[in-house]
Design an enzyme around this catalytic site. Structure first.
Site, PDB file in Angstrom:
ATOM      1  NE  ARG A 172       7.473 -18.274   6.228  1.00 15.72           N
ATOM      2  CZ  ARG A 172       6.361 -18.971   6.350  1.00 15.72           C
ATOM      3  NH1 ARG A 172       6.348 -20.060   7.075  1.00 15.72           N
ATOM      4  NH2 ARG A 172       5.244 -18.585   5.745  1.00 15.72           N
ATOM      5  NE  ARG A 176      11.035 -21.183  -7.666  1.00 15.08           N
ATOM      6  CZ  ARG A 176       9.982 -20.476  -7.312  1.00 15.08           C
ATOM      7  NH1 ARG A 176       9.789 -19.275  -7.809  1.00 15.08           N
ATOM      8  NH2 ARG A 176       9.110 -20.989  -6.485  1.00 15.08           N
ATOM      9  NE  ARG A 247       6.938  -7.588  15.317  1.00 16.10           N
ATOM     10  CZ  ARG A 247       7.190  -6.375  15.743  1.00 16.10           C
ATOM     11  NH1 ARG A 247       7.405  -6.135  17.029  1.00 16.10           N
ATOM     12  NH2 ARG A 247       7.227  -5.357  14.907  1.00 16.10           N
ATOM     13  NE  ARG A 278       2.180  -9.324   4.475  1.00 15.52           N
ATOM     14  CZ  ARG A 278       2.540 -10.584   4.656  1.00 15.52           C
ATOM     15  NH1 ARG A 278       3.167 -11.243   3.723  1.00 15.52           N
ATOM     16  NH2 ARG A 278       2.251 -11.209   5.780  1.00 15.52           N
ATOM     17  CD  GLU A 298       0.441  -8.037   6.995  1.00 16.86           C
ATOM     18  OE1 GLU A 298      -0.204  -8.307   5.953  1.00 16.86           O
ATOM     19  OE2 GLU A 298       1.257  -8.802   7.503  1.00 16.86           O
ATOM     20  CE1 TYR A 346       5.196 -17.441   9.647  1.00 17.89           C
ATOM     21  CE2 TYR A 346       7.555 -17.204   9.890  1.00 17.89           C
ATOM     22  CZ  TYR A 346       6.392 -16.882   9.243  1.00 17.89           C
ATOM     23  OH  TYR A 346       6.413 -16.006   8.196  1.00 17.89           O
ATOM     24  CG  ASP A 348       3.367 -22.180   5.638  1.00 17.14           C
ATOM     25  OD1 ASP A 348       3.183 -20.977   5.894  1.00 17.14           O
ATOM     26  OD2 ASP A 348       4.380 -22.611   5.076  1.00 17.14           O
TER      27      ASP A 348
HETATM   28  N1  UDP Z   1      10.878 -11.343   3.638  1.00 18.53           N
HETATM   29  C1  UDP Z   1      11.685 -10.293   3.232  1.00 18.53           C
HETATM   30  N2  UDP Z   1      11.259  -9.486   2.231  1.00 18.53           N
HETATM   31  C2  UDP Z   1      10.076  -9.664   1.600  1.00 18.53           C
HETATM   32  C3  UDP Z   1       9.261 -10.732   2.007  1.00 18.53           C
HETATM   33  C4  UDP Z   1       9.679 -11.551   3.048  1.00 18.53           C
HETATM   34  O1  UDP Z   1      12.748 -10.099   3.779  1.00 18.53           O
HETATM   35  O2  UDP Z   1       9.739  -8.864   0.700  1.00 18.53           O
HETATM   36  C5  UDP Z   1      11.353 -12.186   4.762  1.00 18.53           C
HETATM   37  C6  UDP Z   1      10.904 -11.657   6.107  1.00 18.53           C
HETATM   38  O3  UDP Z   1      11.929 -11.912   7.038  1.00 18.53           O
HETATM   39  C7  UDP Z   1       9.718 -12.514   6.420  1.00 18.53           C
HETATM   40  C8  UDP Z   1      10.128 -13.859   5.835  1.00 18.53           C
HETATM   41  O4  UDP Z   1      10.849 -13.496   4.659  1.00 18.53           O
HETATM   42  O5  UDP Z   1       9.486 -12.613   7.791  1.00 18.53           O
HETATM   43  C9  UDP Z   1       9.005 -14.780   5.510  1.00 18.53           C
HETATM   44  O6  UDP Z   1       8.117 -14.144   4.616  1.00 18.53           O
HETATM   45  P1  UDP Z   1       6.679 -14.727   4.291  1.00 18.53           P
HETATM   46  O7  UDP Z   1       6.148 -13.986   3.145  1.00 18.53           O
HETATM   47  O8  UDP Z   1       6.784 -16.208   4.204  1.00 18.53           O
HETATM   48  O9  UDP Z   1       5.922 -14.317   5.617  1.00 18.53           O
HETATM   49  P2  UDP Z   1       4.360 -14.436   6.008  1.00 18.53           P
HETATM   50  O10 UDP Z   1       3.574 -14.355   4.746  1.00 18.53           O
HETATM   51  O11 UDP Z   1       4.234 -15.742   6.750  1.00 18.53           O
HETATM   52  O12 UDP Z   1       4.161 -13.258   6.874  1.00 18.53           O
END
Ligand code: UDP
Length: 366
Positions: A172, A176, A247, A278, A298, A346, A348
């Site tokens: 996801r 870059r 989850r 976060r 969170e 899962y 968006d």
């Molecule tokens: N992820 C990570 N470190 C970060 C942010 C995301 O390893 O700092 C990984 C983690 O496995 C997460 C996945 O990337 O489940 C997808 O992150 P995203 O931010 O897309 O998750 P969402 O916002 O849907 O919770």
């Protein structure tokens, strides 16, 4: 008792889009939700003049022209670009993984240097076809990024070892080799001015709404021709084959007497030892001016019956179980399942809207 063409269970995005389109097509629609508000997990609520994303940060992004045009009927988007910060112990990095991250991590400047560094870390790992999230992450970004920015965060968020998670989760995130902190690759991105709840209110203007009503325990109170069910598919069938795994997330939200707490809407804490994943500072989504702020920490948790399900666990075991429920669902007459919980995906937001519009096309002949 009133009679409806459609009873929509769940007032989240899927349910709202369908209810809107069905009402527009002249159908009588009733929407019920067991919560005391509409908008599902995109619900935003004003607290001390700040729109709070009650069920976690929702940043709208899409490359789908049809979805973008559709949602813009109901709101105006600001130009928010998601650029999260990651904190690992006393180090601070930009996300997603890009030249700013690599430069800070290794003191390098050019894309070639970054690629060489990653290649030297991947060499010797012997990963050919990544079979799980750990192998996928290592083969994309090497050991340093994996150890500092992925491993701890992912294991906290999912409560599972990275070796037991599907590789797709990490795909996801963009990777870059330019200096660009935009978390998404999509063409369009933003936060709806005034919050998401208003979008759903507008979508539901022509529908009858019943809140605090649990469809499964009060089945006979509404008479209808067809049911659109956006709740958990396993719960609908009484967990006949056993529960699907999710989850869940718990938020600790507080108002603080400071103007700017963390300088960014999203700050990820990527080390295992910090108990939350976060901190969201909601005012930065809409650049809200206020002398105070509202933040949410969170915490991730394994879902149990009675808790809010958030993320479907898309591993082989659960997908096989879902498939069994999907087959039951197909046999269910005059009932259609949709949305994140109805299709155990899962998702968006733009994908939910896209699927809802496709479904409207089939169901309403649009
Ligand atoms: N992820 C990570 N470190 C970060 C942010 C995301 O390893 O700092 C990984 C983690 O496995 C997460 C996945 O990337 O489940 C997808 O992150 P995203 O931010 O897309 O998750 P969402 O916002 O849907 O919770």
């Amino acid at each position: 008792m009133s009679h409806y063409d459609y009873l929509v269970v769940g007032a989240g995005l899927f349910g709202c889009v369908f209810a809107h389109e069905a009402a527009k097509a002249g159908k009588r629609v009733c929407v019920i939700d067991r919560r005391d508000h509409i908008a599902g997990n995109v619900y935003t609520k004003e607290q001390a003049g700040i729109n709070v994303h009650v069920y976690g940060a929702h940043i709208f992004h899409t490359s789908d022209e049809r979805v973008w045009r559709y949602i813009n009927q109901f709101c105006t988007f600001n130009h928010y670009i998601n650029s999260p910060i990651a904190i690992y112990k006393d180090e601070l990095y930009n996300l997603p993984f890009n030249m700013n991250t690599f430069s800070k991590l290794w003191g390098i400047r050019t894309p070639d240097e970054a690629k060489q560094k990653i290649a030297s870390q991947i060499e010797g790992l012997g990963i050919k076809e990544p079979k799980n999230l750990e192998e996928q992450a290592l083969s994309l970004v090497g050991t340093d990024v994996y150890e500092k920015l992925i491993k701890g965060y992912t294991e906290k968020q999912w409560g599972r070892d990275c070796k037991d998670l599907p590789a797709s989760i990490i795909r996801r995130l963009p990777l870059r080799f330019i200096y660009d902190n935009n978390y998404f690759n999509d063409r369009y991105q933003g936060i709806p001015e005034g919050g998401y709840t208003r979008i759903c209110e507008k979508m539901l203007e022509q529908a009858e709404i019943r809140l605090n009503e649990d469809f499964l325990s009060s089945k006979n109170q509404v008479s209808y021709d067809k049911l659109i069910y956006t709740g958990q598919i396993d719960e609908y069938f009484g967990y006949e084959y056993g529960p699907l795994e999710y989850r869940s997330v718990r938020f600790e939200t507080e108002e603080l007497p400071v103007e700017n707490y963390q300088g960014n809407a999203v700050v990820n804490y990527t080390e295992r030892e910090v108990p939350y994943t976060r901190i969201i500072e909601h005012k930065h989504f809409e650049n809200t001016q206020a002398p105070h702020t509202v933040i949410s920490r969170e915490f991730s948790a394994e879902w149990q019956q009675g808790m809010e399900p958030y993320y479907p666990i898309g591993d082989g075991k659960n997908l096989a179980l879902y498939e069994k429920y999907r087959q039951l669902a197909e046999k269910e007459e005059n009932v259609c399942f949709g949305g994140r919980l109805g299709s155990y995906k899962y998702y968006d937001m733009d994908k939910v809207i896209g699927e809802a519009l496709d479904f409207c096309g089939k169901e309403l002949g649009q």
